[in-house]
Scaffold this motif. Sequence first.
Motif, PDB file in Angstrom:
ATOM      1  N   LEU A  90      44.671  43.609  19.355  1.00 21.48           N
ATOM      2  CA  LEU A  90      43.658  42.692  18.831  1.00 21.48           C
ATOM      3  C   LEU A  90      43.307  41.603  19.841  1.00 21.48           C
ATOM      4  N   GLY A  91      43.991  41.581  20.988  1.00 21.63           N
ATOM      5  CA  GLY A  91      43.695  40.619  22.044  1.00 21.63           C
ATOM      6  C   GLY A  91      44.223  39.217  21.780  1.00 21.63           C
ATOM      7  N   ILE A  92      45.114  39.077  20.808  1.00 18.84           N
ATOM      8  CA  ILE A  92      45.595  37.753  20.431  1.00 18.84           C
ATOM      9  C   ILE A  92      46.284  37.061  21.604  1.00 18.84           C
ATOM     10  N   HIS A  93      47.043  37.797  22.409  1.00 18.69           N
ATOM     11  CA  HIS A  93      47.719  37.187  23.556  1.00 18.69           C
ATOM     12  C   HIS A  93      46.713  36.675  24.584  1.00 18.69           C
ATOM     13  N   TYR A  96      45.409  33.409  23.217  1.00 16.28           N
ATOM     14  CA  TYR A  96      46.458  32.403  23.386  1.00 16.28           C
ATOM     15  C   TYR A  96      46.450  31.844  24.813  1.00 16.28           C
ATOM     16  N   LEU A  97      46.239  32.699  25.812  1.00 20.76           N
ATOM     17  CA  LEU A  97      46.237  32.268  27.209  1.00 20.76           C
ATOM     18  C   LEU A  97      44.893  31.680  27.645  1.00 20.76           C
ATOM     19  N   GLY A  98      43.897  31.711  26.766  1.00 23.55           N
ATOM     20  CA  GLY A  98      42.602  31.122  27.081  1.00 23.55           C
ATOM     21  C   GLY A  98      41.620  32.088  27.720  1.00 23.55           C
ATOM     22  N   TYR A  99      41.906  33.374  27.690  1.00 22.68           N
ATOM     23  CA  TYR A  99      41.018  34.390  28.251  1.00 22.68           C
ATOM     24  C   TYR A  99      40.180  34.985  27.126  1.00 22.68           C
ATOM     25  N   THR A 100      39.181  34.263  26.698  1.00 17.56           N
ATOM     26  CA  THR A 100      38.369  34.675  25.559  1.00 17.56           C
ATOM     27  C   THR A 100      37.648  35.989  25.813  1.00 17.56           C
ATOM     28  N   LEU A 106      39.370  43.492  24.289  1.00 16.95           N
ATOM     29  CA  LEU A 106      40.432  44.241  23.601  1.00 16.95           C
ATOM     30  C   LEU A 106      40.122  44.418  22.122  1.00 16.95           C
ATOM     31  N   LEU A 107      39.654  43.361  21.486  1.00 16.18           N
ATOM     32  CA  LEU A 107      39.352  43.413  20.053  1.00 16.18           C
ATOM     33  C   LEU A 107      38.243  44.425  19.751  1.00 16.18           C
ATOM     34  N   VAL A 108      37.155  44.359  20.479  1.00 14.69           N
ATOM     35  CA  VAL A 108      36.033  45.280  20.257  1.00 14.69           C
ATOM     36  C   VAL A 108      36.444  46.708  20.599  1.00 14.69           C
ATOM     37  N   SER A 109      37.177  46.872  21.702  1.00 15.72           N
ATOM     38  CA  SER A 109      37.634  48.216  22.088  1.00 15.72           C
ATOM     39  C   SER A 109      38.515  48.837  21.015  1.00 15.72           C
ATOM     40  N   THR A 110      39.381  48.042  20.438  1.00 13.89           N
ATOM     41  CA  THR A 110      40.259  48.550  19.383  1.00 13.89           C
ATOM     42  C   THR A 110      39.461  48.972  18.161  1.00 13.89           C
ATOM     43  N   ASN A 155      46.497  29.700  37.847  1.00 22.26           N
ATOM     44  CA  ASN A 155      45.659  30.557  38.694  1.00 22.26           C
ATOM     45  C   ASN A 155      44.719  31.455  37.905  1.00 22.26           C
ATOM     46  N   GLN A 156      44.846  31.466  36.582  1.00 22.83           N
ATOM     47  CA  GLN A 156      43.937  32.203  35.695  1.00 22.83           C
ATOM     48  C   GLN A 156      43.820  33.695  36.061  1.00 22.83           C
ATOM     49  N   LYS A 157      44.951  34.392  36.116  1.00 27.01           N
ATOM     50  CA  LYS A 157      44.927  35.843  36.369  1.00 27.01           C
ATOM     51  C   LYS A 157      44.838  36.551  35.021  1.00 27.01           C
ATOM     52  N   PRO A 158      43.689  37.145  34.662  1.00 31.12           N
ATOM     53  CA  PRO A 158      43.493  37.653  33.304  1.00 31.12           C
ATOM     54  C   PRO A 158      44.171  38.991  32.978  1.00 31.12           C
ATOM     55  N   TRP A 159      44.377  39.854  33.943  1.00 33.42           N
ATOM     56  CA  TRP A 159      44.958  41.173  33.663  1.00 33.42           C
ATOM     57  C   TRP A 159      46.190  41.377  34.523  1.00 33.42           C
ATOM     58  N   PHE A 160      47.215  41.948  33.938  1.00 30.34           N
ATOM     59  CA  PHE A 160      48.482  42.282  34.580  1.00 30.34           C
ATOM     60  C   PHE A 160      48.908  41.145  35.475  1.00 30.34           C
TER      61      PHE A 160
END
Length: 160
Positions: A90-93, A96-100, A106-110, A155-160
Amino acid sequence: MKGQVLVFDPLKGEGIISGQDGERYSFQGSDWRGEAGPPRAGQQVDFAASGSAAAEVFPMLGANPIAEAFGPGHKSPIVAGLLALFLGSLGIHKFYLGYTTQGVILLVSTFMSYLLTLVLIGIIPLMIIGLICLIEAIIYLTKSEADFNATYVQNQKPWF
């Protein structure tokens, strides 16, 4: 002199303070006199200026000592990891980290994958989303708090 921490790199042990006089001062982690962890960007400090360097850097506690101890924007790797593990699809994490944007992806994909399961092709995207969230949960839970905040908050790293 009073000032504000602009940046601190815990890996290098170096940082920069913006003094109230408008000048910038570099400092080493060994000059930090705070007891509640390393300096954080945005933290108000009191320091002794020596040329363009700061020495004897003390944190200035405000009305909220818990927020001051953890710094502005502090996020817990444990909370982020558990959110990724249990509510990751659902993209909740990400929220939480501020990566809207990534959270919405993630939410739409799910939801799109659930709709596609009606024609049996949605199970593959769901498995991919689940794998991504599992990998992110493991990464978040195995990083130290300082590394986690340096990588994903500052550093705002959004993925992995």
